[in-house]
Design a protein around this motif. Structure first.
Motif, PDB file in Angstrom:
ATOM      1  N   VAL A 298       6.643  -0.177 -16.170  1.00 55.05           N
ATOM      2  CA  VAL A 298       5.557  -0.565 -17.073  1.00 55.05           C
ATOM      3  C   VAL A 298       4.276  -0.723 -16.253  1.00 55.05           C
ATOM      4  O   VAL A 298       3.354   0.071 -16.374  1.00 55.05           O
ATOM      5  CB  VAL A 298       5.857  -1.845 -17.880  1.00 55.05           C
ATOM      6  N   VAL A 299       4.213  -1.768 -15.420  1.00 51.64           N
ATOM      7  CA  VAL A 299       3.075  -1.984 -14.527  1.00 51.64           C
ATOM      8  C   VAL A 299       3.615  -2.372 -13.155  1.00 51.64           C
ATOM      9  O   VAL A 299       4.494  -3.232 -13.049  1.00 51.64           O
ATOM     10  CB  VAL A 299       2.140  -3.095 -15.067  1.00 51.64           C
ATOM     11  N   SER A 300       3.106  -1.734 -12.122  1.00 49.48           N
ATOM     12  CA  SER A 300       3.522  -2.036 -10.751  1.00 49.48           C
ATOM     13  C   SER A 300       2.288  -2.360  -9.924  1.00 49.48           C
ATOM     14  O   SER A 300       1.462  -1.486  -9.649  1.00 49.48           O
ATOM     15  CB  SER A 300       4.269  -0.839 -10.144  1.00 49.48           C
ATOM     16  N   GLN A 301       2.148  -3.621  -9.547  1.00 53.80           N
ATOM     17  CA  GLN A 301       0.970  -4.055  -8.805  1.00 53.80           C
ATOM     18  C   GLN A 301       1.041  -3.620  -7.340  1.00 53.80           C
ATOM     19  O   GLN A 301       2.109  -3.637  -6.723  1.00 53.80           O
ATOM     20  CB  GLN A 301       0.805  -5.568  -8.908  1.00 53.80           C
ATOM     21  N   ILE A 302      -0.100  -3.225  -6.801  1.00 52.39           N
ATOM     22  CA  ILE A 302      -0.201  -2.730  -5.435  1.00 52.39           C
ATOM     23  C   ILE A 302      -0.910  -3.786  -4.596  1.00 52.39           C
ATOM     24  O   ILE A 302      -1.958  -4.307  -4.983  1.00 52.39           O
ATOM     25  CB  ILE A 302      -0.948  -1.382  -5.410  1.00 52.39           C
ATOM     26  N   SER A 303      -0.335  -4.110  -3.429  1.00 51.88           N
ATOM     27  CA  SER A 303      -0.854  -5.212  -2.616  1.00 51.88           C
ATOM     28  C   SER A 303      -1.879  -4.759  -1.585  1.00 51.88           C
ATOM     29  O   SER A 303      -2.619  -5.587  -1.038  1.00 51.88           O
ATOM     30  CB  SER A 303       0.302  -5.923  -1.903  1.00 51.88           C
ATOM     31  N   GLY A 304      -1.916  -3.450  -1.306  1.00 51.83           N
ATOM     32  CA  GLY A 304      -2.884  -2.966  -0.333  1.00 51.83           C
ATOM     33  C   GLY A 304      -2.759  -1.466  -0.156  1.00 51.83           C
ATOM     34  O   GLY A 304      -1.784  -0.857  -0.582  1.00 51.83           O
ATOM     35  N   PHE A 305      -3.774  -0.861   0.484  1.00 54.45           N
ATOM     36  CA  PHE A 305      -3.743   0.581   0.700  1.00 54.45           C
ATOM     37  C   PHE A 305      -4.261   0.920   2.092  1.00 54.45           C
ATOM     38  O   PHE A 305      -5.022   0.145   2.707  1.00 54.45           O
ATOM     39  CB  PHE A 305      -4.573   1.312  -0.357  1.00 54.45           C
ATOM     40  N   SER A 306      -3.851   2.082   2.575  1.00 52.50           N
ATOM     41  CA  SER A 306      -4.301   2.568   3.878  1.00 52.50           C
ATOM     42  C   SER A 306      -5.011   3.906   3.695  1.00 52.50           C
ATOM     43  O   SER A 306      -4.544   4.770   2.951  1.00 52.50           O
ATOM     44  CB  SER A 306      -3.123   2.744   4.835  1.00 52.50           C
ATOM     45  N   TYR A 307      -6.126   4.042   4.405  1.00 57.43           N
ATOM     46  CA  TYR A 307      -6.866   5.299   4.394  1.00 57.43           C
ATOM     47  C   TYR A 307      -7.465   5.515   5.780  1.00 57.43           C
ATOM     48  O   TYR A 307      -8.101   4.616   6.335  1.00 57.43           O
ATOM     49  CB  TYR A 307      -7.963   5.276   3.328  1.00 57.43           C
ATOM     50  N   GLN A 308      -7.203   6.694   6.326  1.00 55.76           N
ATOM     51  CA  GLN A 308      -7.675   7.049   7.663  1.00 55.76           C
ATOM     52  C   GLN A 308      -7.314   5.975   8.676  1.00 55.76           C
ATOM     53  O   GLN A 308      -8.120   5.535   9.498  1.00 55.76           O
ATOM     54  CB  GLN A 308      -9.186   7.309   7.643  1.00 55.76           C
ATOM     55  N   ASP A 309      -6.035   5.563   8.587  1.00 59.96           N
ATOM     56  CA  ASP A 309      -5.431   4.616   9.535  1.00 59.96           C
ATOM     57  C   ASP A 309      -6.034   3.207   9.485  1.00 59.96           C
ATOM     58  O   ASP A 309      -5.815   2.408  10.401  1.00 59.96           O
ATOM     59  CB  ASP A 309      -5.510   5.154  10.972  1.00 59.96           C
TER      60      ASP A 309
END
Length: 355
Positions: A306-317
């Motif tokens: 249904v909904v999955s919350q994301i705690s953080g993301f990585s971009y270009q290390d």
């Protein structure tokens, strides 16, 4: 094994049931299946007599086109049981329409509504005992179609098998989800089959997702194939962002699946007076928002979780942690949606359909 016939569907009831062997408190998502399945073959240019029969393996010729040319599509749906033991579907018409859109794109025959809907309803009625009421409980429904015509010639099949199988599920909890923004791999391309719910779309995601897992991330946020500057989907889900109190999501396209949960959340958010914008979301926008503190939430939306919350993301290390929010938009919308699905709240939209 008893045989009956209802609305042109032959029903072969299983002489036994597996239900007493199932631990409904500890279900692994999509791994346990009910006693029966629905099946209808397409041969000689027309759909044959549908049947509901005991769930069991079946044989296919090794040269069946599904194995060689990937003609396979599916849908993901759920049925719910309310406190009065009544079974409800959620927006099944949307899944039916999208199934046939996928069929057309994959050069497969469209399934008549009577076959799809009657088969689904009668299968759910037959295995109703497997649907448990209560928060988080549901019946996951998997309609699918595969090419069964024989021969290793690169043409569309002339024979197909449409089936529906059922799997009881509980609340889907994936734990903390950290994502990696794709800089090279793409989920789909312009002119491709990204908007179809085709099996091959998911197979192509596994390798880059495995690489992300090895790097310590649970999923990938896919970017556009041409420039890798536009944020499109998260894993196997549509993706939403909350930046400066605005709920953002990318418009559907040839590359982005027209998710039923996605469009539902947009309608719910609008009805809740949440500022919603459906527009391209750039990677640069996300990074800048993370840096200046205006990025509040990222979450995926789909049938399973249904909904999955994301705690953080990585971009270009570089890893960007999201703030912890007590009253998040994601949690609010998920609660509203699941309450409607379970008939705990008024369905002002007419989304729920009685089985």
């Amino acid at each position: 094994m008893s045989t009956t016939q209802t609305n042109q569907i032959e029903i072969l009831k299983s002489p036994t049931t597996k239900i007493n062997e199932v631990d409904f408190e500890n279900l692994s998502f999509g791994s346990v299946f009910t006693d029966h399945l629905f099946e209808c073959d397409f041969k000689n240019g027309e759909w044959q007599k549908p049947i509901i029969k005991p769930y069991a393996p079946f044989l296919l010729d090794p040269s069946s086109r599904v194995f060689h040319y990937g003609q396979a599509i599916f849908e993901g749906m759920k049925a719910y049981k309310d406190t009065q033991e009544t079974v409800w579907l959620f927006r099944p018409d949307e899944n039916y329409k999208r199934f046939n859109k996928s069929a057309v794109r994959m050069a497969m025959p469209e399934v008549p509504e009577e076959i799809f809907m009657n088969g689904l309803n009668q299968l759910l009625q037959l295995d109703e005992a497997w649907i448990k009421k209560g928060s988080g409980n549901a019946m996951y429904i998997r309609p699918f179609m595969i090419a069964t015509g024989k021969g290793v010639i690169a043409n569309p099949s002339n024979e197909y098998k449409f089936m529906i199988i059922l799997s009881p599920v509980t609340s889907y909890y994936a734990g903390e989800v950290k994502v990696l923004i794709a800089e090279h791999f793409s989920r789909a391309a312009n002119g491709g089959i990204g908007a179809a719910k085709a099996a091959g779309n998911y197979a192509a995601q596994f390798y880059p997702t495995n690489l992300a897992n090895e790097a310590g991330f649970q999923q990938v946020i896919w970017t556009d194939d041409a420039t890798h500057t536009k944020l499109e989907e998260a894993g196997t889900m549509n993706v939403f962002f909350v930046i400066n109190n605005v709920l953002l999501t990318a418009p559907v396209s040839e590359r982005i699946l027209d998710g039923v949960t996605r469009k539902t959340l947009i309608d719910l958010a609008t009805s809740e007076n949440i500022n919603v914008e459906v527009r391209p979301v750039l990677v640069s926008d996300l990074v800048e928002a993370a840096k200046n503190g205006t990025l509040q939430e990222i979450f995926g939306a789909g049938t399973a979780a249904v909904v999955s919350q994301i705690s953080g993301f990585s971009y270009q290390d570089i890893y960007y942690e999201l703030p912890k929010i007590d009253n998040s938009v994601a949690a609010h919308l998920k609660n509203k949606l699941t309450n409607i699905q379970n008939k705990l709240e008024e369905d002002k939209f007419g989304w729920t359909v009685k089985v």
